[in-house]
Enzyme design. Sequence first.
Site, PDB file in Angstrom:
ATOM      1  N   CYS A 116      56.739  55.716  35.980  1.00 45.83           N
ATOM      2  CA  CYS A 116      56.648  56.492  37.229  1.00 45.83           C
ATOM      3  C   CYS A 116      55.341  56.230  37.977  1.00 45.83           C
ATOM      4  CB  CYS A 116      56.759  57.976  36.945  1.00 45.83           C
ATOM      5  SG  CYS A 116      58.193  58.373  35.965  1.00 45.83           S
ATOM      6  N   HIS A 283      54.904  61.192  43.559  1.00 48.44           N
ATOM      7  CA  HIS A 283      56.074  60.670  42.860  1.00 48.44           C
ATOM      8  C   HIS A 283      57.156  61.739  42.864  1.00 48.44           C
ATOM      9  CE1 HIS A 283      58.753  59.170  39.907  1.00 48.44           C
ATOM     10  NE2 HIS A 283      58.369  59.999  38.954  1.00 48.44           N
ATOM     11  N   ASN A 313      65.132  60.839  41.029  1.00 47.75           N
ATOM     12  CA  ASN A 313      63.885  60.202  40.596  1.00 47.75           C
ATOM     13  C   ASN A 313      64.128  58.693  40.484  1.00 47.75           C
ATOM     14  OD1 ASN A 313      61.719  59.181  39.154  1.00 47.75           O
ATOM     15  ND2 ASN A 313      61.681  60.833  37.646  1.00 47.75           N
TER      16      ASN A 313
END
Length: 359
Positions: A116, A283, A313
């Site tokens: 991430c 993020h 995501n």
Amino acid sequence: MPYSTITGIGHYVPKNVVTNHDLTKVMETSDEWIRERTGIEERRYITKGKETTTTLAYEASIKAIADAGIDKEDIDFIVFATLSPDYYFPGAGVLLQRELGIAKTEIAALDIRAQCSGFVYALTTADQFIKSGTYKKILVVGAEVHSVGLDFTTRGRNVSVIFGDGAGAVILEATEDKGVAIQATSMHSDGTYAEKLSYMYPGAHGGYFIEKYAIEGFDVDYGDPEFGGYFFNQNMIDQNRVYPHMEGQAVFKMAVRKFPEVIMETLTKAGMEVSDLDMLIPHQANLRINQFVAKTMRLNEDQVYNNIMRYGNTTAASIPIALSEARDEGKVKKGDNVVLAAFGAGFTWGAVVLKWGRD
Ligand code: UT7
């Protein structure tokens, strides 16, 4: 010493929209649970066999190249962040170089494996290569295809409802003008938590760390193969180990601590305060994490850009997709102080403070 500035940006997501309701057809979950816990309403999945991590990256890259107004042959380095490369090796960077038709330039292509935090790590790496004078025009990409590697049974629902596919790319160029440049960067990691968010099989560990750190529920029967069989064997499939594993609450707790910490650290390095920040592009792991961070840092809703509702995501792709959309929507304007921040598997985390230099 030159500074680096983003001169072009683009993003691409597959056309195939998968809603929370669609997921309820294959596993025990609900639109309500997913929305309440994560903020996600829908995500995009590739068309299997027709799109890949590299092809998504290609689509985003050609937009970024056009936006920067450069020739693709002028790119002198590729930095590609992904946790879902098309091949275990070689990396996605060389595949992208080939798809762009610039293999003949023989430029270096570097894959970044920081999950991430991948895009923040990639941008930070590219920034250093520009500051050192080594390269002048770098293509920095974050791209992921999660949809082909998730457990779509109820057993895997805590992970599979969250992730989506997509790509974002920027062109980073050398400039003498600090007023349009990256001001400061930070990268961190803490490997103590390596398995909390991980994809351990197949792999070269052969169960070593699972025994050493007494990690429960992830052992595999290796049998006793003389050669091979440790990296990948049938038992890994039979014992349902070939899927990502996430201890959501452990990740959540650390994320809400580390986001404000690394944002403050990087703003301070840049000689700025929270009040100088125009837009935070975090993020996109969970809308609740981002709301928590905004509250902790006393940011208004319009100072934080979120699009997890539409894409889920997308790991290394989430920040460049969000930055690209924020620019398209006029929410990031020339001269704005923008902060990119990420936290994820590893654990890894980091931030970039920049002055946006494009229209
Ligand atoms: O980008 C990488 C970084 N990742 C993150 O930052 C993720 C951080 N963590 C999270 O976002 C949250 O922990 C999750 C959204 C993953 C999970 O939310 P949670 O509130 O922590 O739920 P939980 O894992 O504690 O599970 C609560 C309950 C469980 O049921 P019981 O044991 O209470 O009966 C789960 O089985 O929710 C159940 N559950 C689900 N129910 C419906 C887990 N996943 C689902 C699901 N649908 N998809």
